[in-house]
Design a protein around this motif. Structure first.
Motif, PDB file in Angstrom:
ATOM      1  N   LEU A  59       0.915  -1.195   0.056  1.00 48.78           N
ATOM      2  CA  LEU A  59       0.047   0.017  -0.029  1.00 48.78           C
ATOM      3  C   LEU A  59       0.997   1.303  -0.055  1.00 48.78           C
ATOM      4  O   LEU A  59       0.643   2.425  -0.752  1.00 48.78           O
ATOM      5  CB  LEU A  59      -1.070  -0.043   1.345  1.00 48.78           C
ATOM      6  CG  LEU A  59      -1.668   1.161   1.366  1.00 48.78           C
ATOM      7  CD1 LEU A  59      -2.980   1.162   0.150  1.00 48.78           C
ATOM      8  CD2 LEU A  59      -2.567   1.212   2.544  1.00 48.78           C
ATOM      9  N   ASN A  60       1.965   1.256   0.929  1.00 55.75           N
ATOM     10  CA  ASN A  60       2.925   2.319   0.627  1.00 55.75           C
ATOM     11  C   ASN A  60       3.444   2.595  -0.808  1.00 55.75           C
ATOM     12  O   ASN A  60       3.707   3.854  -0.959  1.00 55.75           O
ATOM     13  CB  ASN A  60       4.006   2.244   1.915  1.00 55.75           C
ATOM     14  CG  ASN A  60       4.587   3.416   1.987  1.00 55.75           C
ATOM     15  OD1 ASN A  60       3.963   4.393   2.324  1.00 55.75           O
ATOM     16  ND2 ASN A  60       5.934   3.311   1.994  1.00 55.75           N
ATOM     17  N   ASP A  61       3.891   1.604  -1.445  1.00 58.63           N
ATOM     18  CA  ASP A  61       4.308   1.503  -2.547  1.00 58.63           C
ATOM     19  C   ASP A  61       3.377   2.292  -3.557  1.00 58.63           C
ATOM     20  O   ASP A  61       3.708   3.107  -4.181  1.00 58.63           O
ATOM     21  CB  ASP A  61       4.584   0.169  -3.112  1.00 58.63           C
ATOM     22  CG  ASP A  61       5.518   0.225  -4.408  1.00 58.63           C
ATOM     23  OD1 ASP A  61       6.286   1.201  -4.800  1.00 58.63           O
ATOM     24  OD2 ASP A  61       5.241  -0.849  -5.123  1.00 58.63           O
ATOM     25  N   PHE A  62       2.126   2.079  -3.377  1.00 56.05           N
ATOM     26  CA  PHE A  62       1.184   2.562  -4.122  1.00 56.05           C
ATOM     27  C   PHE A  62       0.984   4.011  -3.892  1.00 56.05           C
ATOM     28  O   PHE A  62       0.776   5.007  -4.383  1.00 56.05           O
ATOM     29  CB  PHE A  62       0.046   1.833  -4.131  1.00 56.05           C
ATOM     30  CG  PHE A  62      -1.341   2.720  -4.753  1.00 56.05           C
ATOM     31  CD1 PHE A  62      -1.492   2.674  -6.097  1.00 56.05           C
ATOM     32  CD2 PHE A  62      -2.291   3.156  -4.063  1.00 56.05           C
ATOM     33  CE1 PHE A  62      -2.543   3.415  -6.597  1.00 56.05           C
ATOM     34  CE2 PHE A  62      -3.553   3.979  -4.624  1.00 56.05           C
ATOM     35  CZ  PHE A  62      -3.585   3.944  -5.880  1.00 56.05           C
ATOM     36  N   PHE A  63       0.839   4.476  -2.439  1.00 56.26           N
ATOM     37  CA  PHE A  63       0.581   5.776  -2.120  1.00 56.26           C
ATOM     38  C   PHE A  63       1.808   6.810  -2.468  1.00 56.26           C
ATOM     39  O   PHE A  63       1.690   7.770  -2.822  1.00 56.26           O
ATOM     40  CB  PHE A  63       0.626   5.599  -0.526  1.00 56.26           C
ATOM     41  CG  PHE A  63      -0.190   6.801  -0.057  1.00 56.26           C
ATOM     42  CD1 PHE A  63      -1.336   6.789   0.264  1.00 56.26           C
ATOM     43  CD2 PHE A  63       0.625   7.989   0.394  1.00 56.26           C
ATOM     44  CE1 PHE A  63      -2.179   7.915   0.879  1.00 56.26           C
ATOM     45  CE2 PHE A  63       0.116   9.008   0.904  1.00 56.26           C
ATOM     46  CZ  PHE A  63      -1.153   9.220   1.142  1.00 56.26           C
ATOM     47  N   THR A  64       2.987   6.208  -2.511  1.00 54.23           N
ATOM     48  CA  THR A  64       4.142   7.216  -3.028  1.00 54.23           C
ATOM     49  C   THR A  64       4.643   6.829  -4.497  1.00 54.23           C
ATOM     50  O   THR A  64       5.467   7.176  -5.226  1.00 54.23           O
ATOM     51  CB  THR A  64       5.405   6.873  -2.154  1.00 54.23           C
ATOM     52  OG1 THR A  64       5.813   5.555  -2.387  1.00 54.23           O
ATOM     53  CG2 THR A  64       5.199   6.820  -0.680  1.00 54.23           C
ATOM     54  N   ARG A  65       3.324   6.501  -5.228  1.00 54.94           N
ATOM     55  CA  ARG A  65       3.309   6.283  -6.494  1.00 54.94           C
ATOM     56  C   ARG A  65       3.907   7.496  -7.364  1.00 54.94           C
ATOM     57  O   ARG A  65       3.643   8.617  -7.034  1.00 54.94           O
ATOM     58  CB  ARG A  65       2.207   5.833  -7.187  1.00 54.94           C
ATOM     59  CG  ARG A  65       1.068   6.897  -7.031  1.00 54.94           C
ATOM     60  CD  ARG A  65      -0.385   6.382  -7.351  1.00 54.94           C
ATOM     61  NE  ARG A  65      -1.365   7.486  -7.110  1.00 54.94           N
ATOM     62  CZ  ARG A  65      -1.766   7.792  -6.031  1.00 54.94           C
ATOM     63  NH1 ARG A  65      -1.323   7.232  -5.001  1.00 54.94           N
ATOM     64  NH2 ARG A  65      -2.609   8.714  -5.991  1.00 54.94           N
ATOM     65  N   ARG A  66       4.667   7.390  -8.523  1.00 56.95           N
ATOM     66  CA  ARG A  66       4.937   8.253  -9.470  1.00 56.95           C
ATOM     67  C   ARG A  66       3.809   8.337 -10.613  1.00 56.95           C
ATOM     68  O   ARG A  66       2.849   7.375 -10.528  1.00 56.95           O
ATOM     69  CB  ARG A  66       6.220   8.163 -10.163  1.00 56.95           C
ATOM     70  CG  ARG A  66       7.427   8.340  -9.495  1.00 56.95           C
ATOM     71  CD  ARG A  66       8.634   8.122 -10.132  1.00 56.95           C
ATOM     72  NE  ARG A  66      10.008   8.605  -9.316  1.00 56.95           N
ATOM     73  CZ  ARG A  66      10.779   7.830  -8.455  1.00 56.95           C
ATOM     74  NH1 ARG A  66      10.318   6.387  -8.307  1.00 56.95           N
ATOM     75  NH2 ARG A  66      11.727   8.359  -7.863  1.00 56.95           N
ATOM     76  N   LEU A  67       3.817   9.360 -11.292  1.00 57.69           N
ATOM     77  CA  LEU A  67       2.712   9.317 -12.388  1.00 57.69           C
ATOM     78  C   LEU A  67       3.164   9.272 -13.629  1.00 57.69           C
ATOM     79  O   LEU A  67       4.631   9.303 -13.807  1.00 57.69           O
ATOM     80  CB  LEU A  67       2.168  10.945 -12.397  1.00 57.69           C
ATOM     81  CG  LEU A  67       1.568  11.375 -10.983  1.00 57.69           C
ATOM     82  CD1 LEU A  67       0.936  12.768 -11.102  1.00 57.69           C
ATOM     83  CD2 LEU A  67       0.409  10.534 -10.516  1.00 57.69           C
ATOM     84  N   LYS A  68       2.334   9.184 -14.582  1.00 56.23           N
ATOM     85  CA  LYS A  68       2.880   8.813 -15.975  1.00 56.23           C
ATOM     86  C   LYS A  68       3.613  10.154 -16.570  1.00 56.23           C
ATOM     87  O   LYS A  68       3.316  11.474 -16.115  1.00 56.23           O
ATOM     88  CB  LYS A  68       1.552   8.536 -16.707  1.00 56.23           C
ATOM     89  CG  LYS A  68       1.295   7.184 -16.685  1.00 56.23           C
ATOM     90  CD  LYS A  68      -0.212   6.916 -17.376  1.00 56.23           C
ATOM     91  CE  LYS A  68      -0.488   5.678 -17.052  1.00 56.23           C
ATOM     92  NZ  LYS A  68      -2.136   5.445 -17.798  1.00 56.23           N
ATOM     93  N   PRO A  69       4.640  10.052 -17.043  1.00 56.07           N
ATOM     94  CA  PRO A  69       5.171  11.654 -17.729  1.00 56.07           C
ATOM     95  C   PRO A  69       4.345  12.279 -18.506  1.00 56.07           C
ATOM     96  O   PRO A  69       3.489  11.841 -19.107  1.00 56.07           O
ATOM     97  CB  PRO A  69       6.409  10.887 -18.651  1.00 56.07           C
ATOM     98  CG  PRO A  69       6.612   9.413 -18.257  1.00 56.07           C
ATOM     99  CD  PRO A  69       5.205   8.865 -17.888  1.00 56.07           C
ATOM    100  N   GLY A  70       4.502  13.603 -18.185  1.00 56.86           N
ATOM    101  CA  GLY A  70       3.659  14.605 -18.993  1.00 56.86           C
ATOM    102  C   GLY A  70       2.349  15.130 -18.284  1.00 56.86           C
ATOM    103  O   GLY A  70       1.763  15.895 -18.804  1.00 56.86           O
ATOM    104  N   LEU A  71       2.069  14.314 -17.411  1.00 57.82           N
ATOM    105  CA  LEU A  71       0.788  14.491 -16.647  1.00 57.82           C
ATOM    106  C   LEU A  71       0.732  16.049 -15.920  1.00 57.82           C
ATOM    107  O   LEU A  71      -0.473  16.428 -15.522  1.00 57.82           O
ATOM    108  CB  LEU A  71       0.214  13.489 -15.874  1.00 57.82           C
ATOM    109  CG  LEU A  71      -0.201  12.265 -16.586  1.00 57.82           C
ATOM    110  CD1 LEU A  71      -0.599  11.015 -15.465  1.00 57.82           C
ATOM    111  CD2 LEU A  71      -1.484  12.518 -17.697  1.00 57.82           C
TER     112      LEU A  71
END
Length: 263
Positions: A59-71
């Motif tokens: 869950l922590n891995d998801f919570f600190t997720r990066r976004l797709k480039p350019g968003l």
């Protein structure tokens, strides 16, 4: 009576060990099963995430997720101060003789917020933003300017909630909670990015667990391992805010907050 009870319960739950337990659960392999429910409950835009839900280990891995480039496109111009986070503006305004006025009815001094750092004198008549990140938001923190790190300081403290209740009813949580402060020198002056920990925030971490010497505007600075707040300060005479921003507005990382200029 109910307000006093809620304050008491918050005081009792504001110990760091509570957040450590929450952090341990969120970092466990078991928590992976909670990701779809968490994303649905908070209305998180999973289509913006860099990876599919199945690829996140915890869950922590998801919570600190990066976004797709350019968003998150960056406002054009080195003289534009960027929002360092996706957030809601819960406080903003001029700093008056070293005091941040009326954040949900409470005043804060730079002495308290910046832990009596010598840097505080530079911000005595500057400008401030209080940027609240809800669990729904993207939780990586980016540099609002291009510049170099002058100093970084970790300030231990409590982990009171920094949501609407916490800011209104707990005593000066922004200067009592643990904080990670980065001072960045840029072409027009200096900014201070104050990362404020909160209840159930297991930690605030720099990217790669280190302080970088130099930052490009929009470059990754740090991340929260659960929802919290960033206080962004500009030094005296170097910033003019956008005239159409107001309390309660949502801003995205990379959005222009105003104009930087020489004193």
């Amino acid at each position: 009576m109910m307000k006093r009870l809620l304050r008491l319960l918050t005081e009792l739950s504001s110990r760091k060990w509570v957040s450590k337990i929450a952090g341990a659960v969120a970092s466990s392999r078991f928590s992976r099963k909670l990701i779809p429910t968490f994303a649905k409950s908070y209305g998180i835009h999973i289509d913006e995430a860099e990876k599919s839900l199945q690829e996140y280990e915890t869950l922590n891995d998801f919570f600190t997720r990066r976004l797709k480039p350019g968003l998150r496109p960056l406002a054009v111009g080195e003289d534009k101060l960027l929002s360092p986070v996706d957030s809601m503006i819960t406080g903003m305004g001029p700093i008056e003789d070293g005091t941040i006025l009326n954040v949900k009815g409470q005043d804060y001094t730079l002495d308290e917020l910046l832990n009596r750092s010598p840097h505080r004198q530079k911000y005595k008549h500057g400008f401030y933003f209080v940027l609240y990140l809800s669990p729904t938001d993207y939780h990586r923190i980016h540099s609002p300017v291009t510049g170099h790190t002058v100093e970084s300081e970790y300030v231990p403290g409590k982990v009171y909630p920094v949501n609407d209740f916490g800011l209104k009813h707990m005593r000066r949580v922004l200067s009592r909670n643990e904080r990670l402060i980065t001072y960045i020198r840029h072409e027009y002056g200096e900014v201070s990015v104050v990362k404020v920990g909160a209840l159930n925030v297991s930690s605030i971490r720099y990217v790669d667990d280190k302080v970088n010497a130099n930052y490009e505007r929009g470059g990754e600075l740090a991340y929260f391992e659960f929802g919290s707040t960033v206080v962004l300060l500009t030094d005296t005479g170097t910033f003019t805010p956008r005239d159409n921003l107001k309390l309660g507005d949502k801003v995205k990382m990379g959005e222009e907050l105003g104009q930087l200029h020489t004193k």
